[in-house]
Design a protein around this motif. Sequence first.
Motif, PDB file in Angstrom:
ATOM      1  N   SER A  46       0.831  -1.201   0.000  1.00  0.00           N
ATOM      2  CA  SER A  46       0.000   0.000   0.000  1.00  0.00           C
ATOM      3  C   SER A  46       0.871   1.258   0.000  1.00  0.00           C
ATOM      4  O   SER A  46       2.018   1.244   0.460  1.00  0.00           O
ATOM      5  N   VAL A  47       0.324   2.340  -0.516  1.00  0.00           N
ATOM      6  CA  VAL A  47       1.020   3.628  -0.506  1.00  0.00           C
ATOM      7  C   VAL A  47       1.283   4.060   0.937  1.00  0.00           C
ATOM      8  O   VAL A  47       2.351   4.604   1.257  1.00  0.00           O
ATOM      9  N   GLU A  48       0.316   3.812   1.813  1.00  0.00           N
ATOM     10  CA  GLU A  48       0.470   4.185   3.222  1.00  0.00           C
ATOM     11  C   GLU A  48       1.662   3.457   3.852  1.00  0.00           C
ATOM     12  O   GLU A  48       2.462   4.055   4.596  1.00  0.00           O
ATOM     13  N   TYR A  49       1.798   2.169   3.539  1.00  0.00           N
ATOM     14  CA  TYR A  49       2.908   1.392   4.110  1.00  0.00           C
ATOM     15  C   TYR A  49       4.241   1.891   3.567  1.00  0.00           C
ATOM     16  O   TYR A  49       5.219   2.047   4.318  1.00  0.00           O
ATOM     17  N   LEU A  50       4.317   2.165   2.264  1.00  0.00           N
ATOM     18  CA  LEU A  50       5.542   2.697   1.678  1.00  0.00           C
ATOM     19  C   LEU A  50       5.890   4.045   2.314  1.00  0.00           C
ATOM     20  O   LEU A  50       7.058   4.319   2.604  1.00  0.00           O
ATOM     21  N   THR A  51       4.886   4.870   2.543  1.00  0.00           N
ATOM     22  CA  THR A  51       5.128   6.178   3.179  1.00  0.00           C
ATOM     23  C   THR A  51       5.708   5.994   4.572  1.00  0.00           C
ATOM     24  O   THR A  51       6.642   6.710   4.963  1.00  0.00           O
ATOM     25  N   ARG A  52       5.186   5.040   5.332  1.00  0.00           N
ATOM     26  CA  ARG A  52       5.699   4.798   6.688  1.00  0.00           C
ATOM     27  C   ARG A  52       7.163   4.339   6.645  1.00  0.00           C
ATOM     28  O   ARG A  52       7.974   4.742   7.476  1.00  0.00           O
ATOM     29  N   ILE A  53       7.504   3.506   5.669  1.00  0.00           N
ATOM     30  CA  ILE A  53       8.897   3.043   5.545  1.00  0.00           C
ATOM     31  C   ILE A  53       9.814   4.205   5.196  1.00  0.00           C
ATOM     32  O   ILE A  53      10.874   4.398   5.799  1.00  0.00           O
ATOM     33  N   GLN A  55       9.408   7.379   5.665  1.00  0.00           N
ATOM     34  CA  GLN A  55       9.476   8.397   6.718  1.00  0.00           C
ATOM     35  C   GLN A  55      10.047   7.866   8.029  1.00  0.00           C
ATOM     36  O   GLN A  55      10.199   8.615   8.988  1.00  0.00           O
ATOM     37  N   GLY A  56      10.369   6.577   8.064  1.00  0.00           N
ATOM     38  CA  GLY A  56      10.977   6.001   9.259  1.00  0.00           C
ATOM     39  C   GLY A  56       9.995   5.619  10.336  1.00  0.00           C
ATOM     40  O   GLY A  56      10.396   5.314  11.464  1.00  0.00           O
ATOM     41  N   ARG A  57       8.697   5.578  10.004  1.00  0.00           N
ATOM     42  CA  ARG A  57       7.697   5.197  11.004  1.00  0.00           C
ATOM     43  C   ARG A  57       7.501   3.689  11.064  1.00  0.00           C
ATOM     44  O   ARG A  57       6.906   3.182  12.004  1.00  0.00           O
ATOM     45  N   ASP A  58       7.979   2.979  10.055  1.00  0.00           N
ATOM     46  CA  ASP A  58       8.009   1.512  10.087  1.00  0.00           C
ATOM     47  C   ASP A  58       9.452   1.104   9.803  1.00  0.00           C
ATOM     48  O   ASP A  58       9.966   1.323   8.714  1.00  0.00           O
ATOM     49  N   ARG A  59      10.095   0.511  10.809  1.00  0.00           N
ATOM     50  CA  ARG A  59      11.530   0.217  10.710  1.00  0.00           C
ATOM     51  C   ARG A  59      11.827  -1.273  10.571  1.00  0.00           C
ATOM     52  O   ARG A  59      12.999  -1.662  10.597  1.00  0.00           O
ATOM     53  N   ASN A  60      10.814  -2.070  10.422  1.00  0.00           N
ATOM     54  CA  ASN A  60      11.038  -3.520  10.354  1.00  0.00           C
ATOM     55  C   ASN A  60      10.250  -4.178   9.221  1.00  0.00           C
ATOM     56  O   ASN A  60       9.459  -5.100   9.456  1.00  0.00           O
ATOM     57  N   PRO A  61      10.434  -3.736   7.984  1.00  0.00           N
ATOM     58  CA  PRO A  61       9.752  -4.409   6.883  1.00  0.00           C
ATOM     59  C   PRO A  61      10.262  -5.842   6.744  1.00  0.00           C
ATOM     60  O   PRO A  61      11.439  -6.124   7.000  1.00  0.00           O
TER      61      PRO A  61
END
Length: 278
Positions: A46-53, A55-61
Amino acid sequence: MGTPLGDFIRAKRDSIQPQSLGLPDRGRRRSPGLRRQDLASWADISVEYLTRIEQGRDRNPSPTVVNALADALRLDHSERNHLRYLAKITGDECAVHIRPVPPSRRVRPTVLDTLRLLEPGIAIVANRLGDVLAHTSSFRLVTGGTGLLDPAHPNLNRYVFTDPRARAFFVDWDDVADEQTFDLWQAPSLENLEWLTGELSPIAGSEFTHRLKRHVVPRRGILRLNHPAGHQLRLRRETLELPAEAQQLVVFLPADDQTAEVVDQLQRQSHGRLRSIS
């Protein structure tokens, strides 16, 4: 706050022209390169998930997501390895508090013995932070008068980004600067990386920090040097990894007959011995 992983993905996305992937030209946009929506679609996230990665809000893909992003960004082998490495250290940053510390400067005795066997060749032992830990006498001859070995603890990054003589010494200064900052991501440890970047960023400024975040994978071609005596040297590099110490043995080989003759002349003019810097 961003992460190395997010910075790299965003930098690669910005560098891709949509037309190269068969996507239509959507006219003038505020940001260059590939849209988030297009990359997310290619990676099947999702675009939202890519944005979180980014921006550093999701650090464990997951590895699956990392590999999908590598495919979508059309990364080559070196870039894929770098992406996986950044994913690892980004996750590690969440798990531990980083306390900046300098790396060990110890060079294993058998490595020093190997360096002695390379005399009168041009060689150094260095780490990924750019610390020159030991070198042959010919390396001193080749760099003599440039200021590189003047400090008690020479460091290639400090020299490249803070000594004006470096821009004259390295013919392809921009390429060398990209190589040095890229190698920092392979530092002996996160603590070491934080130590050097924390020390160097205030004095090296945006020239250093901008390159560090670009994550340009260097091609490492012929190293061209302007020797203070008026000669231009062209050197090929052979790098041998010393994984136990997170160090490298780098041998510099003349790339043409003219360079070989100049090095031979320098060696005849001055005979030295191995110097180990502790």
